[in-house]
Write a protein that holds these residues in place. Structure first.
Motif, short mmCIF file in Angstrom:
data_model
loop_
_atom_site.label_atom_id
_atom_site.label_comp_id
_atom_site.label_asym_id
_atom_site.label_seq_id
_atom_site.Cartn_x
_atom_site.Cartn_y
_atom_site.Cartn_z
N PRO A 34 22.12 -26.07 -10.81
CA PRO A 34 22.10 -24.63 -11.06
C PRO A 34 23.42 -24.18 -11.68
O PRO A 34 24.48 -24.33 -11.08
N LEU A 35 23.34 -23.68 -12.90
CA LEU A 35 24.54 -23.29 -13.65
C LEU A 35 24.34 -21.91 -14.26
O LEU A 35 23.21 -21.44 -14.39
N SER A 36 25.44 -21.29 -14.66
CA SER A 36 25.33 -20.07 -15.44
C SER A 36 24.66 -20.42 -16.77
O SER A 36 24.71 -21.57 -17.22
N MET A 37 24.04 -19.42 -17.39
CA MET A 37 23.36 -19.69 -18.65
C MET A 37 24.32 -20.14 -19.75
O MET A 37 23.97 -20.96 -20.59
N MET A 38 25.54 -19.64 -19.74
CA MET A 38 26.50 -20.06 -20.77
C MET A 38 26.95 -21.50 -20.55
O MET A 38 27.16 -22.25 -21.50
N ASP A 39 27.09 -21.91 -19.28
CA ASP A 39 27.41 -23.32 -19.01
C ASP A 39 26.23 -24.21 -19.40
O ASP A 39 26.41 -25.29 -19.97
N ALA A 40 25.01 -23.75 -19.10
CA ALA A 40 23.82 -24.51 -19.50
C ALA A 40 23.75 -24.63 -21.02
O ALA A 40 23.41 -25.70 -21.56
N GLN A 41 24.11 -23.57 -21.72
CA GLN A 41 24.13 -23.61 -23.18
C GLN A 41 25.19 -24.59 -23.67
O GLN A 41 24.99 -25.30 -24.66
N GLY A 42 26.30 -24.66 -22.95
CA GLY A 42 27.35 -25.63 -23.30
C GLY A 42 26.84 -27.06 -23.20
O GLY A 42 27.15 -27.90 -24.05
N LEU A 43 26.04 -27.35 -22.18
CA LEU A 43 25.46 -28.69 -22.04
C LEU A 43 24.47 -28.95 -23.16
O LEU A 43 24.43 -30.05 -23.73
N LEU A 44 23.66 -27.95 -23.49
CA LEU A 44 22.69 -28.11 -24.57
C LEU A 44 23.39 -28.38 -25.90
O LEU A 44 22.87 -29.11 -26.74
N SER A 45 24.57 -27.79 -26.08
CA SER A 45 25.28 -27.88 -27.35
C SER A 45 26.24 -29.05 -27.42
O SER A 45 26.91 -29.24 -28.45
N ALA A 46 26.36 -29.83 -26.35
CA ALA A 46 27.28 -30.99 -26.35
C ALA A 46 26.90 -31.96 -27.47
O ALA A 46 25.72 -32.13 -27.79
N GLY B 36 26.86 -35.22 -27.76
CA GLY B 36 26.04 -36.38 -27.45
C GLY B 36 25.93 -36.59 -25.95
O GLY B 36 26.42 -35.79 -25.15
N THR B 37 25.31 -37.69 -25.58
CA THR B 37 25.04 -37.98 -24.17
C THR B 37 26.32 -38.09 -23.36
O THR B 37 26.42 -37.54 -22.26
N ARG B 38 27.29 -38.81 -23.88
CA ARG B 38 28.55 -38.99 -23.14
C ARG B 38 29.22 -37.65 -22.88
O ARG B 38 29.62 -37.35 -21.76
N GLN B 39 29.37 -36.85 -23.93
CA GLN B 39 30.03 -35.55 -23.76
C GLN B 39 29.24 -34.66 -22.80
O GLN B 39 29.82 -33.95 -21.98
N ARG B 40 27.90 -34.74 -22.86
CA ARG B 40 27.06 -33.94 -21.97
C ARG B 40 27.31 -34.32 -20.51
O ARG B 40 27.47 -33.46 -19.65
N LEU B 41 27.34 -35.63 -20.23
CA LEU B 41 27.55 -36.09 -18.86
C LEU B 41 28.95 -35.72 -18.37
O LEU B 41 29.12 -35.30 -17.22
N GLU B 42 29.95 -35.89 -19.23
CA GLU B 42 31.33 -35.56 -18.84
C GLU B 42 31.45 -34.06 -18.55
O GLU B 42 32.14 -33.65 -17.61
N LEU B 43 30.78 -33.24 -19.37
CA LEU B 43 30.81 -31.80 -19.17
C LEU B 43 30.09 -31.41 -17.88
O LEU B 43 30.54 -30.54 -17.13
#
Length: 200
Positions: free
Chosen positions: A160-172, A174-181
């Motif tokens: 459960p994340l804020s929508m802007m954090d969720a958007q940050g994950l969507l916009s990462a 690649g996979t590595r950056q998404r997991l690190e974020l």
């Protein structure tokens, strides 16, 4: 295109209640041919009535279930298919329309250990949130894909994340950056929880 006040990840499902005439028209057009449409987060404004500001990165969705109601409304289930980038917004006629391009997954080597670390962080953070009464603990029965890219999206959907954090994950990128974020976001939530507990 369907701007919403939520983020849809690839491989995730979303239930939708369609009541505005413009989106009823969109659904009917989708069901008559191509069942795909784009979902983007509304950065500012409302889902109803238009005049919103929309993100440029979203997800292509596919209608998997649809039921019409007697008054013309629709109840849908849509499945996130792939990330998209909006290259140009066109006039809303009668519903939002855009030129888009698919954002294909980057081919990169991602260690299973990084996925395992992200899973551990999500489980631990969900456990702390459960102790605080903010969210349920992650069930031990939840199974994640052996594909690192798919698993990364599934893990994002469990946090459960804020929508802007969720958007940050969507916009990462690649996979590595998404997991690190995702790991970074879980650690930030845990820090906030510890400060709240210390204040009590």
């Amino acid at each position: 295109m369907f701007p919403l006040s939520t983020v849809l990840y690839p491989h995730a499902q979303i239930p939708l209640h369609i009541f505005e005439p413009r989106y009823r028209a969109m659904v009917e057009e989708c069901l008559a041919g191509d069942a795909r449409f784009g979902v983007v987060l509304i950065a500012r404004g409302s889902e109803v009535g238009g005049g919103d500001q929309r993100m440029m990165v979203g997800t292509r969705a596919v209608i998997t279930k649809a039921a019409s109601l007697p008054d013309g409304r629709w109840v849908l289930v849509a499945q996130g298919d792939a990330r998209i980038r909006v290259t140009e917004w066109l006039p809303d006629d009668p519903y939002p329309v855009a030129h888009i391009e698919e954002w294909a997954p980057e081919v990169e080597a991602v260690e299973a250990a990084l996925v395992a670390q992200a899973l551990h962080c999500v489980r631990r953070t969900r456990g702390l949130l459960a102790e605080h009464g903010s969210a349920a603990a992650l069930s031990a029965d939840v199974v994640f894909s052996e594909d690192c890219d798919v698993a990364s999206w599934q893990l994002c959907g469990e946090m459960p994340l804020s929508m802007m954090d969720a958007q940050g994950l969507l916009s990462a990128a690649g996979t590595r950056q998404r997991l690190e974020l995702l790991i970074e976001f879980t650690e930030a939530i845990e820090d906030d929880l510890r400060r709240l507990m210390a204040a009590d």
